[in-house]
Enzyme design. Structure first.
Site, PDB file in Angstrom:
ATOM      1  N   ARG A   1       0.845  -1.198   0.000  1.00  0.00           N
ATOM      2  CA  ARG A   1       0.000   0.000   0.000  1.00  0.00           C
ATOM      3  C   ARG A   1       0.882   1.251   0.000  1.00  0.00           C
ATOM      4  NH1 ARG A   1       1.686   2.001   4.039  1.00  0.00           N
ATOM      5  NH2 ARG A   1       0.400   3.836   3.673  1.00  0.00           N
ATOM      6  N   ASP A  16      -2.435  10.915  -2.639  1.00  0.00           N
ATOM      7  CA  ASP A  16      -2.620   9.807  -3.590  1.00  0.00           C
ATOM      8  C   ASP A  16      -2.855  10.313  -5.004  1.00  0.00           C
ATOM      9  OD1 ASP A  16      -3.209   8.500  -0.879  1.00  0.00           O
ATOM     10  OD2 ASP A  16      -2.999   6.837  -2.285  1.00  0.00           O
TER      11      ASP A  16
HETATM   12  O1  MRU Z   1      -4.859   3.088   1.670  1.00  0.00           O
HETATM   13  P1  MRU Z   1      -3.377   3.374   1.769  1.00  0.00           P
HETATM   14  O2  MRU Z   1      -2.766   2.866   3.018  1.00  0.00           O
HETATM   15  O3  MRU Z   1      -2.643   2.934   0.524  1.00  0.00           O
HETATM   16  O4  MRU Z   1      -3.319   4.952   1.805  1.00  0.00           O
HETATM   17  C1  MRU Z   1      -2.059   5.584   1.812  1.00  0.00           C
HETATM   18  C2  MRU Z   1      -2.150   7.050   1.937  1.00  0.00           C
HETATM   19  O5  MRU Z   1      -3.217   7.622   1.943  1.00  0.00           O
HETATM   20  C3  MRU Z   1      -0.874   7.813   1.925  1.00  0.00           C
HETATM   21  O6  MRU Z   1      -1.011   8.982   2.649  1.00  0.00           O
HETATM   22  C4  MRU Z   1      -0.551   8.118   0.461  1.00  0.00           C
HETATM   23  O7  MRU Z   1      -0.409   6.953  -0.287  1.00  0.00           O
HETATM   24  C5  MRU Z   1       0.565   9.018   0.194  1.00  0.00           C
HETATM   25  S1  MRU Z   1       2.068   8.811   1.043  1.00  0.00           S
HETATM   26  C6  MRU Z   1       3.044   7.725   0.362  1.00  0.00           C
END
Ligand code: MRU
Length: 348
Positions: A56, A237
């Site tokens: 993730r 994201d």
């Molecule tokens: O659902 P996830 O754990 O993949 O969400 C991750 C996030 O929201 C992070 O803040 C995002 O990917 C940016 S930091 C690398």
């Protein structure tokens, strides 16, 4: 496959390992209690790992998907270019919000043909891995220059070495400030529903020996009222042309709280998180996940449910923060206010 040099060697990050042509991921659903490494044989395995959040974090899933395509070439030796393209398309669908995944796969597939895909894919995957390490270093030093000695910084979700193949986005800045001796203290939002803050950010901070305090998401406002927060750093994201951005659900509430309390609020992300096709936040597809995550807690080895059986649930994995609430974007290309961001995108 031509580019054998790196494939026969090792590539290593906190959550991804390529060792002598085998690919492994650190199962992030099992952290912090167990450090389980899972072998990934092809892009089908990787899709499962991405959807279950074993892998993730926006930049990490982009790099991991690129490496999974290399495994496809190794596992399916007779694969045609058309079949290979389909595997890449399926990978790109595995999570909808983080644009790094699509950006990475688009770079992997750009201008490929039956004649060159076997040689180009490994070379490009390697370059994408190395680039992410470099982008993290640049964000870290741009961002850490803003941090004053003794600051108390609040962060959300997990944005460190587990979410990238380098030092991270927001957490990379925090790590750099710590390494520069700024004597910072980190406040970690636990980040419901899947607790990336409580499980993953605390695990990383503990390893890095950076002092921290954990709070539930709903405590952030009170911490600010008590004047215990000097700055908030979050990742992203997907960032739109106008600077609106999507990040882990709860980010928007933090941005609003920061505006009320006049606390600097920064979005830390590499330009691989930028989506020029997205004009504004409302255009970003927001992933919705299963009700079980909100009805209780989904662990890697089971589910604990505490809510009334049959409750209706709303479970968006991300939310959208308008650019107007952002003090600055800390990117690998420098630090930009939301006006500067808009101006840059207008010029490009
Ligand atoms: O659902 P996830 O754990 O993949 O969400 C991750 C996030 O929201 C992070 O803040 C995002 O990917 C940016 S930091 C690398």
């Amino acid at each position: 496959m031509k580019s054998k040099s790196w494939i026969e060697g090792d590539l290593e990050s906190l959550a991804l390992r390529w060792r002598r042509d085998r690919l492994w991921i650190l199962d992030q659903q099992a952290l912090p209690h167990e450090e389980l490494w899972m072998e990934i044989h092809n892009s089908r395995d990787m899709i499962g790992a991405i959807q279950s959040l074993k892998v993730r974090g926006a930049p990490l899933i982009g790099v991991a998907a690129a490496l999974a395509l290399v495994k496809d070439l190794m596992q399916f030796r007779e694969i045609s270019y058309t079949e290979f393209r389909k595997l890449a398309e399926d990978l790109a669908e595995s999570r909808p919000t983080a644009i790094n995944l699509r950006n990475s796969l688009q770079r992997m597939m750009h201008d490929l043909s039956e004649a060159n895909f076997r040689s180009q894919v490994p070379t490009r995957a390697h370059a994408i891995f190395l680039e992410d390490v470099e982008l993290c270093q640049r964000m870290a030093s741009h961002g850490a220059s803003l941090i004053q000695p003794g600051e108390r910084i609040l962060t959300h979700c997990n944005t460190g070495g587990l979410a990238t193949v380098g030092s991270g986005t927001a957490l990379g800045v925090i790590r750099q400030a710590h390494e520069w001796g700024r004597e910072i203290h980190v406040h970690v939002d636990e980040t419901r529903p899947l607790l990336q803050g409580a499980r993953l950010t605390t695990w990383e901070l503990n390893k890095l020996k950076i002092p921290y305090t954990l709070n539930t998401d709903s405590m952030a406002g009170y911490l600010m009222q008590l004047k215990r927060i000097d700055r908030v750093l979050v990742g992203a994201d997907r960032i739109c042309r106008n600077g609106d951005f999507a990040n882990k659900v709860g980010t928007y509430s933090l941005a609003v709280l920061c505006r009320h309390h006049q606390i600097p609020f920064h979005c830390v992300a590499p330009m691989t998180t930028y989506d020029p096709r997205c004009g504004r936040g409302e255009d970003i597809p927001i992933e919705e996940r299963t009700p079980e995550e909100v009805l209780g807690y989904v662990r890697h080895n089971g589910v604990t449910q505490w809510a009334q059986v049959g409750s209706a649930v709303f479970n968006p994995s991300f939310d959208m923060t308008p650019a107007s609430l952002v003090t600055s974007f800390i990117t690998d290309e420098g630090v930009f206010s939301s006006d500067q961001w808009l101006e840059r995108q207008r010029m490009s």
